[in-house]
Design an enzyme around this catalytic site. Structure first.
Site, PDB file in Angstrom:
ATOM      1  N   ASP A 179       0.835  -1.196   0.000  1.00 24.73           N
ATOM      2  CA  ASP A 179       0.000   0.000   0.000  1.00 24.73           C
ATOM      3  C   ASP A 179       0.874   1.251   0.000  1.00 24.73           C
ATOM      4  OD1 ASP A 179      -2.300   1.826   0.750  1.00 24.73           O
ATOM      5  OD2 ASP A 179      -3.298  -0.112   0.891  1.00 24.73           O
ATOM      6  N   HIS A 211      -3.699   5.857   3.468  1.00 25.33           N
ATOM      7  CA  HIS A 211      -4.465   4.675   3.080  1.00 25.33           C
ATOM      8  C   HIS A 211      -3.885   3.384   3.647  1.00 25.33           C
ATOM      9  CE1 HIS A 211      -5.873   1.463   0.303  1.00 25.33           C
ATOM     10  NE2 HIS A 211      -6.986   2.155   0.330  1.00 25.33           N
ATOM     11  N   SER A 367     -11.416  -1.405  -0.378  1.00 24.74           N
ATOM     12  CA  SER A 367     -10.122  -1.337   0.305  1.00 24.74           C
ATOM     13  C   SER A 367     -10.269  -1.597   1.795  1.00 24.74           C
ATOM     14  CB  SER A 367      -9.496   0.052   0.120  1.00 24.74           C
ATOM     15  OG  SER A 367      -8.706   0.124  -1.018  1.00 24.74           O
TER      16      SER A 367
END
Length: 474
Positions: A179, A211, A367
């Site tokens: 990520d 994120h 996600s």
């Protein structure tokens, strides 16, 4: 041999799948693309376009040309200050092949190399070479994001039955998060048992984009007196972080993703969580991920946020578990993609987790669903690490449940919402609804000192495994 040229509309818009629903219905990356990622992570040299000209060359197994170019690249590693890909501009194939090779351009496990070509004719020159098996376009990774004002202790932890399974034995697991990095200074994230791979995208433990930190928190936020709780909350699980997205660039190449996942495997990870996805298939990725699964690595990825039946990659490769998103009531999220590759579902609407800077926020997307599945996989696998990745995968899907109580697979939920306790015990889903749950307390009950024995399993089960219920040959 066959050269594969993907239409530009199929260029991988692999975006970090926590995208705003409205934004995800637009052309991937149309409003959110910023600078290209650094060259070491697949940046674009001067004069090349963002969506054309980059290819993966797959060499034959016995290719001497590949071995020679790889050796040359390794020799050039020490003094090659210009980390750029070769660009085949107005060169003959012979001239191109004599150019300096860059070790960053190679995918050694796949016997492949990344090259640039101005035209399909130039690329075909490579395809016609006797040492080349095929050539295909490299595809791209994007990220989009949204935020929610809603914030509470994650309902999803209870929804996936995480608190019903001991995490006392997770030190035998290693989960890799591919990520944007990991805020190792966050008070709710573990600092011990965490390693990482740093590349051109930046230091893995100094993220700017939150994120990756949000996804890691869902997997493993520790149980303390503040903040949120992860699926695994003891702070004892091994984590490996591979940063594939930079601070400013919000996309990367699929070839860089292969390298990132391979770095997970090389670090000893047995589970890889990928909260990203997009629209482009490549044979190189397909083969690479299948090889990893065959070597006992469980791969999990986000199904996509377009709210359509389109395939998203890497989730839609057969070797990878494609994860759909549901809300707190167990309803499929409107943005969650649905197709025959969706395998399982998990909470993905207004999921509260850790973000950069020691804070918390609630985000939505497939996600957010993906790390729930990765965390649950680690929980149940920790109770019997002798099981294979395929057996763990089968246990997760066979015991998943749907809101309406139906049993069997469909394109929206896959086999249903992942259930940790049921998967560990091998309990078949019953016809019952998934209702809103009370937010779990950060106060954690004392963990047992030894794994549950077979005597704790339902007496109706007949299995020689310990713990019972694993979906293998018996």
């Amino acid at each position: 041999m066959k050269v594969v040229f993907l239409n530009s509309s199929l260029l991988l818009s692999l975006f970090l799948l926590y995208a705003d629903v409205a934004a995800s219905r637009k052309t991937p990356g149309s409003e959110h693309v910023s600078e290209v990622v650094p060259v070491e992570q697949g940046g674009i040299p001067d004069g090349a376009t963002e969506d054309e000209g980059r290819y993966i060359v797959k060499y034959k197994k016995d290719s001497l040309e590949y071995l020679n170019r790889l050796k040359t690249a390794e020799a050039n590693e020490a003094d090659d200050g210009d980390r750029r890909l070769r660009k085949l501009t107005k060169r003959t194939l012979k001239q191109a092949k004599s150019s300096k090779a860059n070790i960053k351009n190679f995918l050694p496990k796949e016997k492949a190399e990344v090259i640039y070509a101005d035209t399909e004719e130039e690329a075909t020159e490579w395809e016609n070479h006797n040492d080349v098996e095929y050539i295909e376009r490299d595809t791209k990774v994007y990220m989009l994001q949204t935020f929610s004002d809603e914030g509470e202790i994650p309902y999803g932890i209870k929804q996936v039955q995480a608190l019903d399974v001991s995490d006392a034995f997770v030190s035998n697991q290693k989960v890799c998060v591919v990520d944007s990095g990991y805020d190792i200074n966050h008070p709710d994230l573990q600092k011990e048992f965490v390693t990482g791979t740093t590349g051109g995208a930046g230091n893995w433990d100094e993220p700017v984009d939150a994120h990756g930190t949000h996804c890691a928190g869902t997997i493993a936020a520790v149980g303390n007196d503040d903040g949120v709780l992860g699926v695994v909350r003891s702070g004892k699980m091994n984590l490996h972080i591979v940063r594939v997205f930079g601070d400013d660039g919000d996309w990367a190449w699929s070839s860089s993703l292969i390298q990132a996942v391979q770095a997970c495997v090389d670090a000893g990870s047995n589970i890889v969580s990928m909260s990203l996805g997009g629209g482009g298939y490549t044979s190189t990725e397909d083969t690479a991920y299948q090889t990893m699964l065959d070597n006992n690595v469980l791969l999990v990825a986000a199904a996509g946020n377009s709210g359509s039946a389109a395939y998203s990659y890497p989730a839609s490769y057969n070797a990878i578990m494609s994860v759909a998103a549901v809300d707190r009531f167990g309803n499929k999220a409107g943005f969650s993609q649905y197709n025959d590759q969706v395998e399982i579902a998990a909470p993905g609407v207004a999921v509260k987790s850790t973000i950069v800077g020691g804070d918390y926020d609630s985000w939505s997307g497939t996600s957010m669903a993906t790390p729930h599945v990765a965390g649950v996989a680690a929980l149940i696998w920790s109770h019997d690490p002798t099981k294979s990745a395929t057996e763990v995968r089968n246990a997760l899907t066979a015991t998943a449940r749907k809101r309406d109580g139906t049993i069997g697979r469909d394109d929206e939920y896959g086999h249903g919402i992942v259930q940790a306790a049921a998967a560990k015990l091998g309990t078949a889903p019953t016809k019952t609804t998934v209702s809103p749950t009370v937010s779990p307390s950060k106060s954690i009950t004392t963990l047992p000192s030894a794994p549950p024995t077979a005597s704790l399993s339902p007496s109706s089960l007949s299995c020689s495994d310990d713990p019972e219920g694993w979906y293998d040959s018996d």
